[in-house]
Write a protein that holds these residues in place. Structure first.
Motif, PDB file in Angstrom:
ATOM      1  N   ASP A  90     -39.264 -24.525  20.220  1.00  0.00           N
ATOM      2  CA  ASP A  90     -39.920 -24.525  18.908  1.00  0.00           C
ATOM      3  C   ASP A  90     -41.332 -23.954  18.967  1.00  0.00           C
ATOM      4  O   ASP A  90     -41.727 -23.156  18.124  1.00  0.00           O
ATOM      5  N   THR A  91     -42.123 -24.384  19.958  1.00  0.00           N
ATOM      6  CA  THR A  91     -43.517 -23.939  20.038  1.00  0.00           C
ATOM      7  C   THR A  91     -43.757 -22.966  21.181  1.00  0.00           C
ATOM      8  O   THR A  91     -44.636 -22.118  21.099  1.00  0.00           O
ATOM      9  N   GLU A  92     -43.043 -23.129  22.282  1.00  0.00           N
ATOM     10  CA  GLU A  92     -43.180 -22.312  23.496  1.00  0.00           C
ATOM     11  C   GLU A  92     -44.577 -22.399  24.117  1.00  0.00           C
ATOM     12  O   GLU A  92     -44.977 -21.527  24.879  1.00  0.00           O
ATOM     13  N   ILE A  93     -45.293 -23.459  23.818  1.00  0.00           N
ATOM     14  CA  ILE A  93     -46.645 -23.631  24.363  1.00  0.00           C
ATOM     15  C   ILE A  93     -46.596 -23.790  25.883  1.00  0.00           C
ATOM     16  O   ILE A  93     -47.363 -23.158  26.624  1.00  0.00           O
ATOM     17  N   THR A  94     -45.688 -24.627  26.349  1.00  0.00           N
ATOM     18  CA  THR A  94     -45.562 -24.838  27.790  1.00  0.00           C
ATOM     19  C   THR A  94     -45.106 -23.568  28.500  1.00  0.00           C
ATOM     20  O   THR A  94     -45.657 -23.194  29.540  1.00  0.00           O
ATOM     21  N   SER A  95     -44.129 -22.906  27.937  1.00  0.00           N
ATOM     22  CA  SER A  95     -43.617 -21.677  28.546  1.00  0.00           C
ATOM     23  C   SER A  95     -44.700 -20.616  28.634  1.00  0.00           C
ATOM     24  O   SER A  95     -44.790 -19.875  29.627  1.00  0.00           O
ATOM     25  N   ASP A  96     -45.534 -20.550  27.618  1.00  0.00           N
ATOM     26  CA  ASP A  96     -46.627 -19.579  27.626  1.00  0.00           C
ATOM     27  C   ASP A  96     -47.613 -19.885  28.757  1.00  0.00           C
ATOM     28  O   ASP A  96     -48.155 -18.977  29.387  1.00  0.00           O
ATOM     29  N   LYS A  97     -47.845 -21.163  29.041  1.00  0.00           N
ATOM     30  CA  LYS A  97     -48.780 -21.543  30.102  1.00  0.00           C
ATOM     31  C   LYS A  97     -48.223 -21.218  31.483  1.00  0.00           C
ATOM     32  O   LYS A  97     -48.963 -20.801  32.381  1.00  0.00           O
ATOM     33  N   TYR A  98     -46.925 -21.424  31.669  1.00  0.00           N
ATOM     34  CA  TYR A  98     -46.314 -21.158  32.972  1.00  0.00           C
ATOM     35  C   TYR A  98     -45.986 -19.665  33.134  1.00  0.00           C
ATOM     36  O   TYR A  98     -46.054 -19.134  34.226  1.00  0.00           O
ATOM     37  N   GLY A  99     -45.558 -19.040  32.055  1.00  0.00           N
ATOM     38  CA  GLY A  99     -45.292 -17.607  32.076  1.00  0.00           C
ATOM     39  C   GLY A  99     -44.029 -17.170  32.786  1.00  0.00           C
ATOM     40  O   GLY A  99     -44.041 -16.184  33.531  1.00  0.00           O
ATOM     41  N   PRO A 100     -42.901 -17.857  32.577  1.00  0.00           N
ATOM     42  CA  PRO A 100     -41.648 -17.359  33.167  1.00  0.00           C
ATOM     43  C   PRO A 100     -41.293 -16.009  32.557  1.00  0.00           C
ATOM     44  O   PRO A 100     -41.610 -15.753  31.395  1.00  0.00           O
ATOM     45  N   VAL A 101     -40.653 -15.165  33.349  1.00  0.00           N
ATOM     46  CA  VAL A 101     -40.294 -13.844  32.831  1.00  0.00           C
ATOM     47  C   VAL A 101     -38.792 -13.664  32.663  1.00  0.00           C
ATOM     48  O   VAL A 101     -38.342 -12.682  32.081  1.00  0.00           O
ATOM     49  N   SER A 102     -38.026 -14.610  33.183  1.00  0.00           N
ATOM     50  CA  SER A 102     -36.570 -14.527  33.028  1.00  0.00           C
ATOM     51  C   SER A 102     -35.990 -15.921  33.185  1.00  0.00           C
ATOM     52  O   SER A 102     -36.683 -16.862  33.579  1.00  0.00           O
ATOM     53  N   THR A 103     -34.725 -16.033  32.852  1.00  0.00           N
ATOM     54  CA  THR A 103     -34.001 -17.274  33.148  1.00  0.00           C
ATOM     55  C   THR A 103     -32.902 -16.949  34.153  1.00  0.00           C
ATOM     56  O   THR A 103     -32.097 -16.052  33.899  1.00  0.00           O
ATOM     57  N   PRO A 104     -32.931 -17.672  35.317  1.00  0.00           N
ATOM     58  CA  PRO A 104     -33.870 -18.733  35.677  1.00  0.00           C
ATOM     59  C   PRO A 104     -35.132 -18.194  36.370  1.00  0.00           C
ATOM     60  O   PRO A 104     -35.116 -17.106  36.933  1.00  0.00           O
ATOM     61  N   HIS A 105     -36.206 -18.988  36.320  1.00  0.00           N
ATOM     62  CA  HIS A 105     -37.465 -18.689  37.009  1.00  0.00           C
ATOM     63  C   HIS A 105     -38.011 -20.019  37.506  1.00  0.00           C
ATOM     64  O   HIS A 105     -38.208 -20.941  36.729  1.00  0.00           O
ATOM     65  N   VAL A 106     -38.255 -20.091  38.816  1.00  0.00           N
ATOM     66  CA  VAL A 106     -38.627 -21.344  39.472  1.00  0.00           C
ATOM     67  C   VAL A 106     -40.121 -21.384  39.786  1.00  0.00           C
ATOM     68  O   VAL A 106     -40.704 -20.392  40.230  1.00  0.00           O
ATOM     69  N   PHE A 107     -40.728 -22.560  39.564  1.00  0.00           N
ATOM     70  CA  PHE A 107     -42.119 -22.836  39.946  1.00  0.00           C
ATOM     71  C   PHE A 107     -42.111 -24.112  40.794  1.00  0.00           C
ATOM     72  O   PHE A 107     -41.658 -25.156  40.320  1.00  0.00           O
ATOM     73  N   ILE A 108     -42.613 -24.031  42.029  1.00  0.00           N
ATOM     74  CA  ILE A 108     -42.597 -25.182  42.935  1.00  0.00           C
ATOM     75  C   ILE A 108     -44.030 -25.601  43.259  1.00  0.00           C
ATOM     76  O   ILE A 108     -44.845 -24.790  43.705  1.00  0.00           O
ATOM     77  N   PHE A 109     -44.311 -26.887  43.014  1.00  0.00           N
ATOM     78  CA  PHE A 109     -45.658 -27.444  43.172  1.00  0.00           C
ATOM     79  C   PHE A 109     -45.674 -28.482  44.285  1.00  0.00           C
ATOM     80  O   PHE A 109     -44.699 -29.234  44.465  1.00  0.00           O
ATOM     81  N   ASP A 110     -46.816 -28.549  45.001  1.00  0.00           N
ATOM     82  CA  ASP A 110     -46.971 -29.559  46.047  1.00  0.00           C
ATOM     83  C   ASP A 110     -47.377 -30.904  45.435  1.00  0.00           C
ATOM     84  O   ASP A 110     -47.423 -31.050  44.200  1.00  0.00           O
TER      85      ASP A 110
END
Length: 381
Positions: free
Chosen positions: A144-164
């Motif tokens: 609906d808002t894509e606010i979170t997606s804009d912050k992370y910036g995925p470019v495709s599905t799937p796109h993985v982000f791994i945090f410590d």
């Protein structure tokens, strides 16, 4: 008579084709920058399919947090579903948490992009997908808002982000280097990153390219109008057909899955459901579905039938029965048909009838039957 349910996730006319691409191009076009290695995980507040609202702190106990942006409709996301489920299971007792986020705005997804799925990317359909595929991870909605997606910036599905544990980004990119789950990958990039973090080591490869369907950002919604304009330009005509012609249609000596609908302008349920039949055609025609309509109107009303077809943008084969014996028409189409309108059949190549229904259609049921036919289905199932 059964009420026509319609295609629930097609209430909005959906947007344009960009099915497979290295989506870095899309990211540059719309300027959604991918989160940099070493950056802190952006916080979020998103609804999950379980009815709860999740924030970054919901996963604070995880030693390693893997955020994967994925969706329902994308064949590449579908190809990785089982691997994400297995990864979640394999690392659950090691302090690793997996959370999936659907970044797609359903209003920016065009009908012909849905040809490789039985579900769209709405929140309601996420619940169905998770249940059907038995997801063992949280599945959150950001469409609906894509606010979170804009912050992370995925470019495709799937796109993985791994945090410590400190929630610093240590890896972003693909899950592995093999889209086809039937083949063995050469590099288990996401697992390698997780293993390194669990062992207090530096991630061997911090960034990889991603491959899959581009993110359906809200700013792509202007493609809805472009799609409507494109379909409106397609010519619509109506030809005559007799009993022999109908018999040939039913035999279906083609390599296509043929959807045949018998209707009339004076039939209320026929008129009410016709737009949804055209929608199905727009969804699956590029994959080999052919929608054929046969009008049971009096031939003297051909102009009226054609006017209706034009208004519905029914650009596939359309016919009007010219015989004076409607019972011969019924027998030619399907001897099991009692004769009430509308009547709809799905015919495999060489004439095998896989679906036949008298009266208004349950389009959710029909869509699944079409998609699960041997000529359709998921790419990697």
């Amino acid at each position: 008579m059964k009420k026509c349910i319609g295609l629930n996730f097609f209430i909005i006319l959906l947007s344009a084709i960009t099915n497979f691409a290295f989506a870095q191009d899309a990211a540059h076009q719309y300027d959604h920058k991918t989160l940099a290695i070493g950056a802190s995980a952006p916080d979020f507040s998103l609804p999950g399919i379980d009815g709860k609202t999740y924030t970054l702190s919901s996963f604070k106990s995880a030693k390693v947090l893997m955020v994967v942006f994925m969706c329902n409709h994308c064949p590449t996301s579908q190809a990785y579903e089982d691997r994400i489920i297995k990864l979640t299971s394999d690392y659950a007792d090691k302090g690793v948490t997996v959370v999936a986020i659907n970044p797609n705005n359903p209003g920016s997804l065009r009908l012909d992009e849905l040809g490789y799925s039985d579900l769209g990317d709405s929140f309601a359909e996420m619940k169905i997908r998770a249940k059907d595929a038995k997801y063992n991870f949280s599945y959150l909605y950001d469409g609906d808002t894509e606010i979170t997606s804009d912050k992370y910036g995925p470019v495709s599905t799937p796109h993985v982000f791994i945090f410590d544990k400190e929630r610093k980004l240590r890896y972003e990119g693909r899950i592995d280097d093999m889209e086809n789950p039937a083949k063995t990958p050469h590099s288990l990039d996401a697992r390698n990153a997780i293993d390194a973090l669990l062992n207090g080591k530096q991630v061997p490869v911090a960034t990889t390219k991603t491959f899959g369907c581009s993110i359906k950002w809200k700013e792509k919604s202007d493609w809805i109008e472009k799609a409507a304009i494109q379909w409106a330009k397609e010519p619509v005509k109506i030809d005559t057909i007799n009993v022999a012609g109908i018999a040939a249609l039913v035999k279906n000596k083609t390599d296509k899955l043929r959807l045949i609908n018998v209707w009339a302008t004076w039939c209320g349920p026929c008129v009410a459901e016709f737009s949804d039949l055209v929608t199905l055609n727009h969804m699956y025609r590029d994959r080999g579905l052919e929608f054929v309509s046969i009008s049971a109107d009096d031939p003297a009303r051909t102009d009226k039938a054609l006017k209706f077809l034009v208004s519905k943008q029914s650009s596939g084969p359309n016919y009007i029965y010219t015989g004076d014996d409607k019972y011969k028409m019924i027998e030619a189409i399907d001897p099991k048909w009692d004769g009430a309108l509308p009547y709809t059949m799905l015919v495999d190549p060489d004439g095998k009838i896989v679906y036949a229904h008298q009266g208004a259609i349950d389009f959710d049921e029909l869509r699944k039957i079409i998609f699960n036919d041997s000529l359709m289905g998921r790419i990697y199932k």
